[in-house]
Design a protein around this motif. Structure first.
Motif, PDB file in Angstrom:
ATOM      1  N   HIS A 108       0.416  -1.400  -0.391  1.00 50.49           N
ATOM      2  CA  HIS A 108       0.202  -0.148   0.121  1.00 50.49           C
ATOM      3  C   HIS A 108       0.450   1.393  -0.125  1.00 50.49           C
ATOM      4  CE1 HIS A 108      -3.109  -3.187   0.917  1.00 50.49           C
ATOM      5  NE2 HIS A 108      -2.545  -3.309   1.648  1.00 50.49           N
ATOM      6  N   GLY A 109       0.634   1.761  -0.944  1.00 50.30           N
ATOM      7  CA  GLY A 109       2.336   2.880  -1.122  1.00 50.30           C
ATOM      8  C   GLY A 109       3.002   2.383  -0.549  1.00 50.30           C
ATOM      9  N   PRO A 110       3.836   2.553   0.279  1.00 53.57           N
ATOM     10  CA  PRO A 110       5.166   2.743   0.214  1.00 53.57           C
ATOM     11  C   PRO A 110       5.264   2.088   1.573  1.00 53.57           C
ATOM     12  CG  PRO A 110       4.631   5.053   1.732  1.00 53.57           C
ATOM     13  CD  PRO A 110       3.699   4.613   1.186  1.00 53.57           C
ATOM     14  N   LEU A 111       4.058   1.370   2.327  1.00 50.38           N
ATOM     15  CA  LEU A 111       4.123   0.246   3.125  1.00 50.38           C
ATOM     16  C   LEU A 111       4.217  -1.072   2.400  1.00 50.38           C
ATOM     17  CD1 LEU A 111       1.639   1.752   5.446  1.00 50.38           C
ATOM     18  CD2 LEU A 111       4.799   2.423   5.445  1.00 50.38           C
ATOM     19  N   ILE A 112       4.515  -1.808   3.352  1.00 51.04           N
ATOM     20  CA  ILE A 112       4.117  -3.632   3.248  1.00 51.04           C
ATOM     21  C   ILE A 112       4.000  -3.907   4.565  1.00 51.04           C
ATOM     22  CG2 ILE A 112       4.989  -5.923   2.489  1.00 51.04           C
ATOM     23  CD1 ILE A 112       7.564  -4.110   0.694  1.00 51.04           C
ATOM     24  N   HIS A 144       7.657   2.958  -5.176  1.00 50.88           N
ATOM     25  CA  HIS A 144       6.811   2.657  -3.549  1.00 50.88           C
ATOM     26  C   HIS A 144       7.666   3.103  -2.758  1.00 50.88           C
ATOM     27  CE1 HIS A 144       3.698   0.073  -5.137  1.00 50.88           C
ATOM     28  NE2 HIS A 144       4.793  -0.492  -5.673  1.00 50.88           N
ATOM     29  N   VAL A 145       8.534   3.860  -3.326  1.00 51.64           N
ATOM     30  CA  VAL A 145       9.599   4.931  -1.993  1.00 51.64           C
ATOM     31  C   VAL A 145       8.800   5.899  -0.981  1.00 51.64           C
ATOM     32  CG1 VAL A 145      11.397   5.846  -2.265  1.00 51.64           C
ATOM     33  CG2 VAL A 145      11.153   3.635  -3.481  1.00 51.64           C
ATOM     34  N   ALA A 146       9.307   5.786  -0.021  1.00 51.39           N
ATOM     35  CA  ALA A 146       8.553   6.643   1.316  1.00 51.39           C
ATOM     36  C   ALA A 146       8.822   8.055   1.139  1.00 51.39           C
ATOM     37  CB  ALA A 146       8.764   5.732   2.179  1.00 51.39           C
ATOM     38  N   SER A 147       7.752   8.941   0.439  1.00 54.85           N
ATOM     39  CA  SER A 147       8.368  10.068   0.967  1.00 54.85           C
ATOM     40  C   SER A 147       8.011  10.553   2.629  1.00 54.85           C
ATOM     41  CB  SER A 147       7.616  11.364  -0.054  1.00 54.85           C
ATOM     42  OG  SER A 147       5.992  11.033   0.240  1.00 54.85           O
ATOM     43  N   GLY A 154       0.020   6.958   4.923  1.00 56.24           N
ATOM     44  CA  GLY A 154      -0.053   5.104   4.859  1.00 56.24           C
ATOM     45  C   GLY A 154      -0.489   4.969   6.054  1.00 56.24           C
ATOM     46  N   LEU A 155       0.103   4.716   6.616  1.00 57.66           N
ATOM     47  CA  LEU A 155       0.663   4.575   8.446  1.00 57.66           C
ATOM     48  C   LEU A 155      -0.752   4.856   8.868  1.00 57.66           C
ATOM     49  CD1 LEU A 155       3.928   5.600  10.066  1.00 57.66           C
ATOM     50  CD2 LEU A 155       2.924   3.427   9.591  1.00 57.66           C
TER      51      LEU A 155
END
Ligand SMILES: *Cc1c(COP(=O)(O)O)cnc(C)c1O
Ligand code: SF4
Length: 342
Positions: A108-112, A144-147, A154-155
């Motif tokens: 989900h976006g930058p989260l697995i 998918h890299v987290a900005s 996401g969190l």
């Protein structure tokens, strides 16, 4: 390049003498050309038992600090084996896929988000070394890299449903990022998810120990959560005096300092090699955690060790050494609720 020969240094001082620009410079000097690395080891492609792939889609990248621990003139060196792009990576094998863990369905976006109470953040797609056996080689990172913004969104969506006990910053390798970006990500994690523990999965202290700067340690010490660091060492020779010193600096900033390894044919698939590794980790204050079977990822077939052989090796270790130095042998099965112990 071999002026800093491993294991023959005066005693390590647990204090960093490097800063941000020096590790960046060091990284810029990493090998990106196979022949240049072989040449510095006194080897040519003709000395290798197998042909090199001159045009692999998974780039060749190895910092000099890691190469300084390879034995000159040894085409079978266990560190060299981990980074050489062999033509054999192209071998077709029906068991191998691009997404062996079927992770795309948990992303989900930058989260697995696969396991209860924990979530893994793809902090970056980059690494400081490219390990040929890695499942990361075919993950579609750019999407998918987290900005900090994507991480926050996401969190927030996740904790609405269930609380998180631990947030794992992984990648790629999160310690490729600047300290300021890391501090930002940790701040978002603490503010939005307030987990009990923040975990980092990183191979950086091993392949570029100068990255363990005072500024990085400040980011870790500044966290309000318990910091857990899981490094990645596959062979005892990877830990020289510089790595020892980096781990000694790191240790006081961590609630737990653990290691995960991958069981790799021709690198560490014997009880003797893994026992030497566990003792070396012990000397460095690092607790062995997982020993992973390779994921069935395209390009890594030649490293695969079967589960039965893995069990034999672990049983042999358990007979010969303290239980706390025997890592847990695990496999990742798509859809399972945890790693599968073997
Ligand atoms: C391995 C992994 C974890 C952590 O598992 P532990 O057994 O707690 O070390 C969390 N999320 C994902 C997606 C993982 O692959
Ligand atoms: S994610 Fe880890 S194993 Fe994979 S290439 Fe990066 S450092 Fe190597």
């Amino acid at each position: 390049m071999r002026e800093s020969s491993p294991n023959h240094r005066s005693s390590a001082i647990p204090r960093s003498d490097t800063n941000d620009s020096s590790w960046r410079n060091e990284l810029r000097g990493a090998y990106r050309d196979v022949d240049a690395l072989l040449d510095d080891l006194g080897l040519t492609q003709a000395d290798l038992p197998e042909p090199i792939d001159p045009k692999s889609s998974f780039a060749f990248l190895v910092p000099r600090a890691f190469v300084s621990r390879m034995k000159p003139g040894d085409p079978g060196d266990p560190l060299l084996m981990q980074v050489l792009p062999l033509l054999r990576e192209r071998d077709d094998d029906a068991r191998l896929t691009g997404d062996p863990l079927e992770e795309s369905s948990f992303v989900h976006g930058p989260l697995i988000s696969k396991y209860q109470g924990r979530v893994l953040v793809v902090a970056t797609g980059a690494c400081m070394v490219n390990c040929r056996y890695c499942f990361r080689r075919s993950f579609p990172y750019s999407n998918h890299v987290a900005s900090p913004e994507a991480l926050e969104a996401g969190l927030a969506a996740l904790v609405e449903h269930s609380p998180l006990e631990e947030v794992i910053l992984s990648g790629g390798d999160p310690w490729v990022l600047d300290d300021s970006r890391l501090a930002e990500l940790v701040e978002v994690v603490e503010r939005v998810a307030a987990p009990r523990s923040v975990r980092f999965h990183t191979r950086v202290p091993i392949v570029l120990p100068s990255r363990v700067t005072d500024a990085l340690l400040e980011v870790l010490s500044g966290s309000r959560c318990g910091v857990v660091v899981v490094v990645h060492v596959n062979h005892a020779n990877e830990i020289d005096d510089d790595v020892m010193a980096a781990l000694a600096r790191l240790k006081p900033a961590c609630r737990a300092l653990l290691n995960q390894s991958v069981l790799l044919r021709g690198v560490n698939d014997s009880a003797a090699a893994l026992m030497a590794l566990s003792w070396r980790l012990h000397e460095a204050g690092v607790q062995p955690y997982y020993l992973h079977l390779t994921d069935p990822v395209e390009g890594s077939g030649h490293f695969q060790v079967d589960a039965e052989r893995g069990r034999d090796v672990i049983a042999e270790m358990a007979r010969q050494m303290p239980g706390y130095l025997v890592p847990r042998l695990v496999r990742e099965d798509p859809g399972a609720e945890s790693k599968t112990p073997l």
